[in-house]
Design a protein around this motif. Sequence first.
Motif, PDB file in Angstrom:
ATOM      1  N   ASN A 150       0.660  -1.424   0.176  1.00 42.15           N
ATOM      2  CA  ASN A 150       0.152  -0.383   0.015  1.00 42.15           C
ATOM      3  C   ASN A 150       0.459   1.314   0.165  1.00 42.15           C
ATOM      4  O   ASN A 150       0.617   2.183   1.079  1.00 42.15           O
ATOM      5  N   GLY A 184       1.187   4.211  -1.870  1.00 41.86           N
ATOM      6  CA  GLY A 184       1.040   5.237  -3.358  1.00 41.86           C
ATOM      7  C   GLY A 184      -0.021   5.307  -4.292  1.00 41.86           C
ATOM      8  O   GLY A 184      -0.798   4.128  -4.001  1.00 41.86           O
ATOM      9  N   PRO A 185       0.064   6.354  -4.856  1.00 40.77           N
ATOM     10  CA  PRO A 185      -1.523   6.179  -5.755  1.00 40.77           C
ATOM     11  C   PRO A 185      -1.288   4.597  -6.495  1.00 40.77           C
ATOM     12  O   PRO A 185       0.020   4.441  -7.033  1.00 40.77           O
ATOM     13  N   ASP A 186      -2.028   3.854  -6.777  1.00 39.93           N
ATOM     14  CA  ASP A 186      -2.458   2.614  -7.955  1.00 39.93           C
ATOM     15  C   ASP A 186      -2.011   2.208  -8.886  1.00 39.93           C
ATOM     16  O   ASP A 186      -2.635   2.600  -9.460  1.00 39.93           O
ATOM     17  N   LEU A 187      -0.860   2.699  -9.431  1.00 43.74           N
ATOM     18  CA  LEU A 187      -0.661   3.446 -11.189  1.00 43.74           C
ATOM     19  C   LEU A 187      -1.595   1.218 -11.582  1.00 43.74           C
ATOM     20  O   LEU A 187      -1.994   1.863 -12.900  1.00 43.74           O
ATOM     21  N   LEU A 189      -4.908   2.205 -12.583  1.00 43.94           N
ATOM     22  CA  LEU A 189      -4.587   3.013 -13.003  1.00 43.94           C
ATOM     23  C   LEU A 189      -4.804   2.287 -14.715  1.00 43.94           C
ATOM     24  O   LEU A 189      -5.004   2.886 -16.087  1.00 43.94           O
TER      25      LEU A 189
END
Lengths: 464, 255
Positions: free
Chosen positions: A183, A185-188, A191
């Motif tokens: 977990n 940062g943003p989950d690329l 995306l």
Amino acid sequence: MKTQWIDELGQRVPLSRQPQDLQTYGRDWTRVYVPRPSAVVFPRHADEVCEVLRFCSEHGIAVVPSGGRTGLSAGAVAAEGELVLSLERLRTLGEVDPFGLTLTTGAGVTNHEVHVHCEHLGLTWPVDLASKGSCQVGGNLATNAGGIRVLRYGHARHWVTGLQVALMDGTLLNLGNAVQKDNVGPDLRQLMIGSEGILGVITRATLRLALLPSDRQVLFLAVDGMETGLELLRHARIQGRFQLQAFEFMGRNCLEAVMKVGGSPSPFGPGELPPAAVLIEVEGRLDGELDRWLEQVMSQKLVQDGLVAKSSADLNRLWAYRDNITESLGRLGLMHKNDISVEVGRLAEFVHVLEKEVAPVFPGELYLFGHLGDGNLHINVMKPSAMDPEEFWDGCHVADVQLYELLHKLGGSVSAEHGIGLLKKSALGFSRGPAEVATMRAVKKALDPEGLLNPGKVFDLSTT
Amino acid sequence: MNIIACVRQTPDTETVIKINGAANGIELDGVKLVLGPYDEYAMEAAAQIKEKNGGEVTAITVGGEKAAETLRHCLAVGADKAVHVQDTGADDALAIATALANQIKKLPHDLIFVSNKGTDSDRGAVGPMLGELLGLPYVGLVTEIEIDGGAVTVSRDVEGGSKEKFKVTLPAVICAQKGVRGEPRYASLPAIMKAKKKPIETVAAEGDLASLRKVELEKLEYPPARPPGRMVPGESAADKAKELVRLLRSEAKVI
């Protein structure tokens, strides 16, 4: 000039300009657009994918990533002279990790090959589609595929731990691996999954596996319409002490089409077909639980007739009535397709308005079937044999707007499983607001400023 | 007309078969057991003949406790009553035929249906043995059956696309070939509910069936593993084709 870059690229990676290859690799299962790619490249590993993308970035060449080409929204169509980047040679298939239940696979391995690969361990990748023999893992993830097990397992995006993605500038991103909890940062990965090849090219994935469903029980029940089907679903969810695997709906005319094309008898025996049928698959040893539930719904007169599969042979024969609908309709005529969804609880309301107000606007007969348990309906319209195809398509597009307006009003989706691609671009605004589309566009611009990767799919880069 | 359908419970055809530790049988733990696929055709023929000509169908099986589920299924696809000869040791054609014959003698019977074979044992021996033990005519692999009062005409396919036609006096034992009366029906919900109220008579097998055994199963083994497929290497399709031809010539020696 054109030939020059193709020749140059062809010296670096396997490339074809054979007319047959251009035809085959330039389109998907939609047959609306004429394929016109300039060439097809077949990189053999991720580094070659990056090399192709870097080369195209430098030369300003548009690229269409391509998997098994079974999409239904023209997301993998190359109709504007693009270079098709086929991932089919990325076929490395790793060993199943028996601790974490994961499997790392190249983008070009087919869905079916993954299933066969882990079946002997009693495991499966629970993304299961009618096109599984042809569709590939890379495409499954690029489109966030759904299928017949979404009710139980959700879409493809839930069954991935790691992704390797090549960006348009040739950068290779390793987004996660087989680690389950990560977990940071943003989950690329998420995306990229479902981005229909406009943000990056998936080259490899680490998939999460599930136990193969054991003891599948299948019921095929006659119902008098969508409302009864939904009432059964509510009963099954609240009162049935069992795990639903699938809850499928089909109207009478869909059943008739399958029987006509396959030459198969009515599953309900001689006599009139019911207005509709639901196919319910349930998992596990039930010790009479399913029987008790059936007795309840029969005593409440929700169901008067139905069938119970007593063997795998029965089960396969009953599933065939559902699985063969798309193909059978395709053989009977030219079909216009919509793949919509609404909140399950509002499906009856949706169908009521659809049949009363929208159906009469469509220029042909409506065929309704789909994944009732997910609130997902496939709405197919058949061209009347005497009607000119142009007139038919025009009429469908007029009616589509009314359909999308209805969906917008109910907060539904204009594309439940099939994505947007080229085909549904004009519908995007009915399910996504202007601010959301502008944000998508900003992300696209950040990763692919020139708009070279799968151009024109999902949305146009410029708003003018 | 009193019709008897002799049926057998077998592992579902999609079962992954595992041989037991003693190598004299298969593991049945967790295995789904179903009405034998060939028995379904016999059951369907019995049901259709009853529906057209009147009478009653009795399904009968020899087997352990779980075999009752299969009889319940038969009651949902056309049988009116059922007899369960309880026995777990008699996995032998002569023992099963004897147990069936002993019970059938006590039941009124005109037409006795057996199937071509069990998908598990693949013996196809019970039917002829049953005919012999009951002293009744037996016709194997019947594809058509016509009933006209007390006379029954049956046909069977023979080599070269010809048919053999027989007139049979009743009572008789008829072995139903696949599809003799079309595809077997599904168990419908109303029929399943009605089947719950139909009687299954449970009886013990007479005598020691295991002692009748004339054939001993020595050992079960798996077929040899199939060698894995091979990818033919090569840069282009032409290279691969060349290499494939070389392999077919020099290794497989088939061209």
